[in-house]
Design an enzyme around this catalytic site. Structure first.
Site, PDB file in Angstrom:
ATOM      1  N   ASP A   6       0.836  -1.209   0.000  1.00 39.85           N
ATOM      2  CA  ASP A   6       0.000   0.000   0.000  1.00 39.85           C
ATOM      3  C   ASP A   6       0.868   1.256   0.000  1.00 39.85           C
ATOM      4  OD1 ASP A   6       0.446  -1.398   2.395  1.00 39.85           O
ATOM      5  OD2 ASP A   6      -0.857  -0.086   3.521  1.00 39.85           O
ATOM      6  N   ASP A  53       0.292  -7.360 -10.504  1.00 36.99           N
ATOM      7  CA  ASP A  53      -0.777  -7.084 -11.456  1.00 36.99           C
ATOM      8  C   ASP A  53      -1.266  -5.648 -11.242  1.00 36.99           C
ATOM      9  OD1 ASP A  53      -2.790  -7.312 -13.275  1.00 36.99           O
ATOM     10  OD2 ASP A  53      -3.992  -8.733 -12.143  1.00 36.99           O
TER      11      ASP A  53
END
Ligand code: NAP
Length: 405
Positions: free
Chosen positions: A272, A296
């Site tokens: 994050d 991804d």
């Protein structure tokens, strides 16, 4: 001129003849348009760089809708065998069949060929409209693990027999309760898969003079999968590269915060936080090594920082073969209109030429593309955002690029 197959020597290096045979999968939807355009550029680049001494013979192989229509299979065995035999292939985008047999042809290809690293270089091309204040600071290469994690395909629907069995097993073995109406997915991350991916990323950084490799993980929460990826990453970096690498703590303890010349800094960031870093401090990152799902997300987010997926190239690499591909999908509404941007497939082809050791042709493609964009002769997706641009068809863009090689 006799064309030959590319071979791999015992030590893993490619043996590339001057006239290699390379299979291509045209792709579905816009695939035929971008393939035709890209082929013009590849052939012209090889010709400009090496004259008549080198040329590629393109061999069509089938996958996706075209394969299904002709053979009844989405991924015929012959296609897999041809890629294995030729060591290298290039592909356009493929439709993901919804609710029919195969889950995703792309994922299947990566798994069946053990293409364990998905490599996405993301670098700003001057003139491309993008959301960043300083997009020129973005120059990163993502190495995404390609075969495991939640992509391994171990998933059971809520209410299914297997989901029920797993829920019961977990409760009886651990006492932990999972709601009985839960779907279940398994996230395997292995030492083997993590080490080989990080090893490839560090090797790339060393060979290309990059300053750092960042391991991007969510190990604070998923300790035995993403946390283990991190541990195994540091482990293989130290074991395989010794004093060619230095960790962040080493850097401060032993080198006063200054990276010694010729060494690669190995650092890690929680996923994050990394999404903030690519926006706020992109200049501090060079090579990223990630598990499958993080990779991804972050590959596409990074592509957005330099103007989107239309120009983002990609490669899937394993021990014995490599598959280069456009990173966007089949954009079916534009199929056959000769309209879309072939840049992603063209730049993937440049990566392929680099992989062959034909760097002169690859560099010509990258420079030619920059020049064509700088002349503001671009396809619709860029023209609609660039002031004073001239909109070109897909094939016209390829011809203009070929002129600029
Ligand atoms: P998509 O095909 O990538 O298209 C989404 C939008 O992106 C398009 O409508 C277009 O935007 C833009 N776009 C995509 N490629 C472009 C190009 N070359 N030039 C200019 N603009 C481009 O995504 P999707 O609609 O989600 O997926 C369609 C199919 O592709 C699905 O079956 C999906 O599974 C498959 N897919 C395959 C791959 C792959 O083979 N690697 C990857 C992703 C998706 P505008 O409408 O704004 O013009």
């Amino acid at each position: 001129m006799a064309h030959e197959k590319i071979e791999i020597s015992e030590d893993g290096t490619l043996i590339v003849p001057d006239n290699p045979r390379i299979p291509f999968i045209e792709g579905d939807g816009i695939g035929p348009d971008i393939w035709q355009a890209s082929k013009i550029v590849f052939d012209a680049a090889v010709n400009k760089a090496y004259g008549r001494s080198r040329a590629i013979e393109w061999v069509e192989i089938l996958a996706g809708e075209k394969a299904f229509n002709q053979t009844g299979e989405w991924l015929p065995e012959k296609t897999v065998a041809d890629i294995k035999a030729h060591k290298i292939a290039i592909k356009g985008p493929l439709t993901t069949p919804v609710g029919k047999g195969i889950r995703s042809v792309n994922v299947a290809l990566r798994q069946v060929l053990d293409l364990y690293a998905c490599i996405r270089p993301v670098k700003y091309i001057p003139g491309i409209p993008g959301p960043m204040l300083h997009p020129e600071q973005v120059d990163m290469v993502v190495f995404r693990e390609n075969t495991e994690d939640v992509y391994a395909g171990l998933e059971w629907e809520a209410g299914s027999e297997m989901a029920g069995k797993v829920i019961d097993l977990i409760e009886s073995e651990t006492g932990r309760k999972i709601r009985s109406d839960s779907g279940i997915g398994i996230k395997p991350i292995s030492r083997t898969g993590s080490r080989r991916l990080v090893k490839m990323a560090v090797e790339f950084a060393i060979n290309h003079g990059k300053k750092s490799v960042t391991l991007v993980h969510k190990g604070n929460i998923m300790k035995f999968t993403e946390g283990a990826f991190l541990r195994w990453g540091y482990e293989v970096a130290a074991e395989a590269f010794g004093d060619q690498v230095v960790t962040e703590s080493d850097l401060w303890e032993n080198f006063n915060g200054e990276l010694p010349d010729g060494r690669v800094l190995i650092k890690d960031r929680i996923a994050d936080a990394m999404f903030q870093q690519i926006l706020l401090r992109p200049a501090e990152y060079d090579v990223l090594a990630t598990p499958n799902l993080n990779g991804d997300y972050i590959s596409d987010a990074l592509a957005a920082t330099v103007g989107g997926l239309g120009m983002a190239p990609g490669a899937n690499i394993g021990y014995s073969c490599a598959l280069f591909e456009a990173t966007h999908g089949t954009a079916p509404k534009y199929a056959g209109l000769d309209k879309v941007n072939p840049g992603s497939l063209i730049l993937s082809g440049a990566m392929m030429l680099d992989h062959l050791g034909w760097g002169e042709a690859a560099d010509r493609i990258r420079c030619g593309l920059e020049k064509t964009v700088a002349q503001k002769t671009v396809t619709y997706d860029l023209a609609r955002q660039m002031e004073g641009a001239r909109e070109m068809k897909c094939s016209e863009f390829a011809n203009a690029l070929a002129e600029n090689l």
